[in-house]
Design a protein around this motif. Structure first.
Motif, PDB file in Angstrom:
ATOM      1  N   UNK A  39       0.860  -1.186   0.000  1.00  0.00           N
ATOM      2  CA  UNK A  39       0.000   0.000   0.000  1.00  0.00           C
ATOM      3  C   UNK A  39       0.894   1.232   0.000  1.00  0.00           C
ATOM      4  N   UNK A  40       0.774   2.051  -1.051  1.00  0.00           N
ATOM      5  CA  UNK A  40       1.493   3.321  -1.112  1.00  0.00           C
ATOM      6  C   UNK A  40       0.575   4.388  -0.511  1.00  0.00           C
ATOM      7  N   UNK A  41       0.943   4.855   0.681  1.00  0.00           N
ATOM      8  CA  UNK A  41       0.112   5.810   1.418  1.00  0.00           C
ATOM      9  C   UNK A  41       0.417   7.227   0.938  1.00  0.00           C
ATOM     10  N   UNK A  42      -0.149   7.581  -0.207  1.00  0.00           N
ATOM     11  CA  UNK A  42       0.111   8.878  -0.807  1.00  0.00           C
ATOM     12  C   UNK A  42       1.327   8.841  -1.714  1.00  0.00           C
ATOM     13  N   UNK A  43       1.744   9.998  -2.242  1.00  0.00           N
ATOM     14  CA  UNK A  43       2.889  10.057  -3.146  1.00  0.00           C
ATOM     15  C   UNK A  43       4.158   9.539  -2.479  1.00  0.00           C
ATOM     16  N   UNK A  44       4.975   8.836  -3.275  1.00  0.00           N
ATOM     17  CA  UNK A  44       6.262   8.328  -2.802  1.00  0.00           C
ATOM     18  C   UNK A  44       7.346   8.783  -3.763  1.00  0.00           C
ATOM     19  N   UNK A  61      -2.319   2.199  -4.783  1.00  0.00           N
ATOM     20  CA  UNK A  61      -1.755   3.547  -4.796  1.00  0.00           C
ATOM     21  C   UNK A  61      -2.808   4.510  -4.244  1.00  0.00           C
ATOM     22  N   UNK A  62      -2.675   4.907  -3.001  1.00  0.00           N
ATOM     23  CA  UNK A  62      -3.612   5.864  -2.416  1.00  0.00           C
ATOM     24  C   UNK A  62      -3.239   7.269  -2.881  1.00  0.00           C
ATOM     25  N   UNK A  69      -2.788   3.853  10.068  1.00  0.00           N
ATOM     26  CA  UNK A  69      -3.997   3.073  10.315  1.00  0.00           C
ATOM     27  C   UNK A  69      -4.875   2.921   9.094  1.00  0.00           C
ATOM     28  N   UNK A  70      -5.312   4.031   8.475  1.00  0.00           N
ATOM     29  CA  UNK A  70      -6.144   3.920   7.277  1.00  0.00           C
ATOM     30  C   UNK A  70      -5.443   3.200   6.114  1.00  0.00           C
ATOM     31  N   UNK A  71      -4.124   3.411   5.955  1.00  0.00           N
ATOM     32  CA  UNK A  71      -3.404   2.729   4.882  1.00  0.00           C
ATOM     33  C   UNK A  71      -3.388   1.222   5.116  1.00  0.00           C
ATOM     34  N   UNK A  72      -3.141   0.816   6.366  1.00  0.00           N
ATOM     35  CA  UNK A  72      -3.150  -0.613   6.690  1.00  0.00           C
ATOM     36  C   UNK A  72      -4.546  -1.202   6.469  1.00  0.00           C
ATOM     37  N   UNK A  73      -5.574  -0.458   6.854  1.00  0.00           N
ATOM     38  CA  UNK A  73      -6.941  -0.942   6.671  1.00  0.00           C
ATOM     39  C   UNK A  73      -7.289  -1.057   5.190  1.00  0.00           C
ATOM     40  N   UNK A  74      -6.796  -0.127   4.377  1.00  0.00           N
ATOM     41  CA  UNK A  74      -7.045  -0.206   2.938  1.00  0.00           C
ATOM     42  C   UNK A  74      -6.478  -1.505   2.366  1.00  0.00           C
ATOM     43  N   UNK A  76      -5.833  -4.291   4.200  1.00  0.00           N
ATOM     44  CA  UNK A  76      -6.504  -5.420   4.841  1.00  0.00           C
ATOM     45  C   UNK A  76      -7.825  -5.754   4.171  1.00  0.00           C
ATOM     46  N   UNK A  77      -8.564  -4.732   3.759  1.00  0.00           N
ATOM     47  CA  UNK A  77      -9.882  -4.983   3.159  1.00  0.00           C
ATOM     48  C   UNK A  77      -9.780  -5.778   1.859  1.00  0.00           C
ATOM     49  N   UNK A  78      -8.608  -5.815   1.245  1.00  0.00           N
ATOM     50  CA  UNK A  78      -8.438  -6.546  -0.014  1.00  0.00           C
ATOM     51  C   UNK A  78      -7.920  -7.964   0.199  1.00  0.00           C
ATOM     52  N   UNK A  79      -7.662  -8.348   1.450  1.00  0.00           N
ATOM     53  CA  UNK A  79      -7.000  -9.622   1.747  1.00  0.00           C
ATOM     54  C   UNK A  79      -8.020 -10.663   2.191  1.00  0.00           C
ATOM     55  N   UNK A  80      -7.954 -11.852   1.566  1.00  0.00           N
ATOM     56  CA  UNK A  80      -8.844 -12.954   1.911  1.00  0.00           C
ATOM     57  C   UNK A  80      -8.074 -14.165   2.433  1.00  0.00           C
ATOM     58  N   UNK A  81      -6.773 -14.075   2.569  1.00  0.00           N
ATOM     59  CA  UNK A  81      -5.971 -15.213   3.011  1.00  0.00           C
ATOM     60  C   UNK A  81      -6.229 -15.509   4.482  1.00  0.00           C
ATOM     61  N   UNK A  82      -5.790 -16.666   4.941  1.00  0.00           N
ATOM     62  CA  UNK A  82      -5.987 -17.050   6.335  1.00  0.00           C
ATOM     63  C   UNK A  82      -5.203 -16.156   7.282  1.00  0.00           C
TER      64      UNK A  82
END
Length: 265
Positions: A39-44, A61-62, A69-74, A76-82
């Motif tokens: 997750x790229x939290x804004x410009x890098x 790419x946010x 916190x919000x970047x990690x949650x972004x 996490x919401x895409x992850x379906x693994x165990x």
């Protein structure tokens, strides 16, 4: 067969060489992750973008910097693994880390988050020999401090989503998540083996003493009370003690930190 996703966040302050080392360590796992999410939290920086573009990864790419916190949650919401394995972009995972954590989590279905001890380094892994190890069962410790070395954690994805994922708690998003896991009936544990290399710099100590930290500490204590982990008198004590610790000069703060957390190998 259980699946693992490795989740790494980057932002404008990420160093490209550090990131490359972190991602190399993921590829070197004896039990590699099944998927890598960055997750790229804004410009890098362009250097960081080049490193990211070379990866076999799913990249988010946010458009703007939202915070850890919000970047990690972004992500996490895409992850379906165990399981979701975290690693900070300036740290590294030792080759056996994922295999050891997966074995433990598969054997302990009530554990929602599993950390490891970390071996600290200044410039390159192995250059200090200092080990930070937290209690194997850190539930009592969680009443005063974050119970897991954050860059070392492997999360049970279902458990984390069950308690609401990452919240936007400035500087404390990981601590807040572990507190909600404990409050939600999940176990949090730590392996005592140093399976993660953790970079410690003067800048990190400076951030711990910044003006924003008092507000973050106060919010976290309110959260611990709301989750039922502590009462208000303990929250007042925690805030005073943790604020006094952070008010120490950097040199003294380093010495106190070492006395509290370092374990010889």
């Amino acid at each position: 067969m259980a699946t693992i996703t490795a989740l790494v966040t980057v932002y404008h302050g990420t160093d490209a060489d550090d990131l490359a080392r972190a991602l190399d360590s993921l590829r070197a796992q004896t039990r590699p992750a099944d998927e890598l999410v960055i997750v790229a939290d804004g410009p890098v920086s362009e250097a960081v973008r080049r490193v990211v573009d070379k990866q076999k990864a799913r990249v988010l790419w946010l458009p703007e910097n939202l915070g850890a916190g919000p970047a990690s949650q972004a992500g996490l919401t895409t992850i379906d693994s165990d399981y979701t394995a975290r690693l900070d972009s300036d740290d590294a995972a030792k080759p056996e880390r994922f295999a050891r954590q997966l074995e433990y989590l598969e054997a302990h279905p009530d554990v929602g988050a599993l950390g490891t001890a970390v071996e600290e380094f200044a410039r390159e892994p192995g250059d200090t020999g200092n080990v930070r190890a937290l209690p194997e069962n850190p539930h009592t410790y969680a009443k005063m401090n974050s119970p897991v070395n954050n860059p070392s954690v492997m999360l049970r994805t279902r458990a984390v989503k069950e308690v609401g994922g990452y919240h936007d708690v400035h500087f404390m998003e990981d601590y807040d998540l572990y507190a909600r896991l404990i409050a939600g009936g999940w176990q949090v544990r730590n392996l005592q083996e140093a399976l993660t290399d953790f970079q410690v710099t003067d800048a990190q100590f400076s951030r711990r003493t910044g003006r924003d930290m008092f507000a973050a500490e106060a919010q976290m204590q309110r959260n611990l009370v709301a989750y039922g982990l502590i009462g208000r008198p303990r929250a007042v004590f925690n805030l005073a003690a943790r604020s006094a610790y952070r008010a120490l000069p950097t040199g003294l703060l380093r010495r106190v930190y070492a006395a509290l957390f370092h374990r010889g190998e």
